[in-house]
Design an enzyme around this catalytic site. Sequence first.
Site, PDB file in Angstrom:
ATOM      1  N   HIS A   1       4.319   6.922   9.774  1.00 10.95           N
ATOM      2  CA  HIS A   1       5.550   6.864   8.959  1.00 10.95           C
ATOM      3  C   HIS A   1       6.805   7.295   9.716  1.00 10.95           C
ATOM      4  O   HIS A   1       7.777   7.722   9.086  1.00 10.95           O
ATOM      5  CB  HIS A   1       5.418   7.730   7.691  1.00 10.95           C
ATOM      6  CG  HIS A   1       4.324   7.291   6.767  1.00 10.95           C
ATOM      7  ND1 HIS A   1       4.044   7.929   5.591  1.00 10.95           N
ATOM      8  CD2 HIS A   1       3.428   6.273   6.838  1.00 10.95           C
ATOM      9  CE1 HIS A   1       3.029   7.328   4.984  1.00 10.95           C
ATOM     10  NE2 HIS A   1       2.626   6.319   5.724  1.00 10.95           N
TER      11      HIS A   1
ATOM     12  N   GLU B   1       0.834  -1.200   0.000  1.00  8.73           N
ATOM     13  CA  GLU B   1       0.000   0.000   0.000  1.00  8.73           C
ATOM     14  C   GLU B   1       0.869   1.250   0.000  1.00  8.73           C
ATOM     15  O   GLU B   1       0.572   2.228  -0.671  1.00  8.73           O
ATOM     16  CB  GLU B   1      -0.917   0.009   1.239  1.00  8.73           C
ATOM     17  CG  GLU B   1      -1.998   1.102   1.233  1.00  8.73           C
ATOM     18  CD  GLU B   1      -1.555   2.433   1.813  1.00  8.73           C
ATOM     19  OE1 GLU B   1      -2.244   3.432   1.595  1.00  8.73           O
ATOM     20  OE2 GLU B   1      -0.502   2.488   2.480  1.00  8.73           O
TER      21      GLU B   1
END
Lengths: 472, 472
Positions: free
Chosen positions: A429, A331
């Site tokens: 992230h 993804e």
Amino acid sequence: MKKYLSLIFLVAFSYNAVAQMSFEEQDSLNLRKLYDMSLLNGKSYAWLDHLSNKIGGRLSGSVNAAQAVEYTKTELEKLDLDSVWLQPVMVPKWTRGAKEYAYIQSADSPTTTVNITALGGSVATPETGLRAKVIEVQGLEDLAHYGREQIEGKIIFYNRPMRADLIHTFEAYGGCVDQRYAGAQEAAKFGAAGVIVRSLSHKIDEYPHTGSMSYGDLPDEKRIPAAAISTKDAEYLSSMLRLNPDLDFYYKMSCRNYEDVESHNVIGEIKGSQFPDEIIVVGGHLDSWDIGDGAHDDGAGVVQSMEVLRLFKESGIRPKRTIRVVLFMNEENGLRGGNKYAEVAKKNRENHIFALESDAGGFTPRGFSFDASPSQFKKIQSWQSLFKPYLIHYFELGGSGADIGPLKGGNTVLAGLRPDSQRYFDYHHAATDTFDAINKRELELGAATMASLVYLVDTYGFEQVPEKEILK
Amino acid sequence: MKKYLSLIFLVAFSYNAVAQMSFEEQDSLNLRKLYDMSLLNGKSYAWLDHLSNKIGGRLSGSVNAAQAVEYTKTELEKLDLDSVWLQPVMVPKWTRGAKEYAYIQSADSPTTTVNITALGGSVATPETGLRAKVIEVQGLEDLAHYGREQIEGKIIFYNRPMRADLIHTFEAYGGCVDQRYAGAQEAAKFGAAGVIVRSLSHKIDEYPHTGSMSYGDLPDEKRIPAAAISTKDAEYLSSMLRLNPDLDFYYKMSCRNYEDVESHNVIGEIKGSQFPDEIIVVGGHLDSWDIGDGAHDDGAGVVQSMEVLRLFKESGIRPKRTIRVVLFMNEENGLRGGNKYAEVAKKNRENHIFALESDAGGFTPRGFSFDASPSQFKKIQSWQSLFKPYLIHYFELGGSGADIGPLKGGNTVLAGLRPDSQRYFDYHHAATDTFDAINKRELELGAATMASLVYLVDTYGFEQVPEKEILK
């Protein structure tokens, strides 16, 4: 006679009332059962512990990603599903290399080290690093204002922060992510030597946040290195630039792009007892970035999706329709898994009536957003009151998830779990996206909430949508 | 003529529609302003940083508590309120003394150290510590089953865990807190030498959670030492007892009770421009336990309450009614501040129309619970849609807050902020309740949500309640 008619009416009415009551009661009891099992005896937290702490960050094409495929397949096999399989998919392979290094040097002052991380897909700097003057901008649209003359050979520093006043943090993210995704390709067109992007986080701290970027159709020789800088260091760099616009920024990165490699989506299913050809998908993405362990993004979605099928098995609720868990690969930097899954589904003429994705962190669930036709959404809304005891209140149209997006079209209803989003971008992230940032109850409530919606879709299905309502 | 009548009607109707619209619009804009100011330029987070990191745990009667009184008074004075004052109140003084120490010894095995913390108000162990056999029970009601013969001279180990299946974690807490509060006084009646209570937390970790306890009317010589043990060590002790019911538990605590000392509630107010005698209170408690820094309990409530008044000042919204912030002293182990405030209010015949407390942690706000009459609650519910953009959905009757509880009666509407509660008991009364467990946005959203409700109460007030509806 009138007396008997009344009696018959009364009996019929009572029967209906009881039948009516018992549907609602049955649903209510089954939801309670799913929540109880997730909270009292759930497996999602232990699975996530393994994914996060025994495997770690799972970047597409990495050894860890392969281990995650193996582990989740093995765990799904233990659930006594009707089938478990791997779906091959070619994915990009990019490696970060040695830890990035960066500093600011202003005139004769000593250098100040700052925290950066290469954006996923970036090229490396020259081996000796890149040292250049800096132009701070607030977005892509500022580049034209400076023009090639001023930008050439410099580092463009994108510093537009996420808006703090937006309640939905994903909106704030959406308002800034173009700097990260397209910042390098746009700056390169003006001859920039490199780009530095303010990390997409509300929090002011020292952790840089990576993420995907694209060079578009720029030829290799025009590609320039792109890194994210921590919000704290972005503020520092900006204040230093006000004092001395002529300072130097230096960074060194040794990241590298390889040929595509084979990886897999992991899939398991329980065959429907009455309508096996109607498929309900629940999923999250198995890959993650490499600098944390991807606990929130998207280990949480992976284990919650697995838990949905486990809850069906353990509760003894035999679904009428086929319920399939899909753990999507890639993804983060390609969406290859999501595209591959939809491509195969289409080729096999599979009838997906519903797909639910969890990819917004393992926080307290608030509800769902949907891609659905008005009549489908009306049906979904009729279930909302069943969720009230669990403080699930958010049922809104608009958006579902990246990996299930390619399934859009026809009759397929798409949905995304919507957890509380206030903390999400503190971890997203970054090296801070680790298992200890997960609260067990919040994770388990999310799994139960997903299982409950899947249960209702399985129980009631969706009617065919009128042609004019079909989403393109 | 008919024509003119229509015109008049139309004008009147339009005027009403515009007026109607503009009330709603005005409210909606003012709420947006309060949220924006809290999120973009709030002071709550910086205040909490100071309270937590510069001052720390603020147990009643401690130097830190006195510093917190001084600090918050000074900060309120900077807000240009109409008045700021201290309200004297006598509070209990209890000190923990040296860090507690405890171990398990089973037969000839080496000892295993476990994590305990004295319960607030407990007496010390003998100077050389207390060593005794252990009886594990699941609650107060089990004591009679064992009886004096078996209990005498032993340590009672209360080990009933908080239920994980309850969605409202405060219910799970309420279902266990009797072990902590009354465990010692009840066990002492059976001749127990001491008590150890499983920490009130859902999380299995090594942090013990303290909290208030009472000996009731037990004479001094009958009082036995009471400690909380971490959930992880409670599980360990329980499993060790299954292997060897004859093991020894040892603990040493040097806590001590003193005479009451003087402390203060800190109060500030903005005088109402139209109805200065109608008072709206917003508050949290300034004291905390000593082993963390009390960031969630209840530093968050303190700074959010201060922020409500700051937001009124900064936004230029001049309240019609008097808005008063009260920072209560001694919620944790006496409620003396809450009682004193209500006593003085009653003596001065003050008319409190509304009191709002924040004492459930600085997490994402979900809404409020209310103590209100049916007609008052109906009015409150009419405001609920204004909160939808902020994801505030929980407006329920039932419970408000401990410190404002003594104001109950007559026409006073009471309310408690209800943040997401899933993580609260991970931190509550433990060394983990520190500033780094606070998310800035979540804290600020709570302050804005409180300010918004206060704004609406100030704007619309409450009618007198019919006699029959008055809450006693």
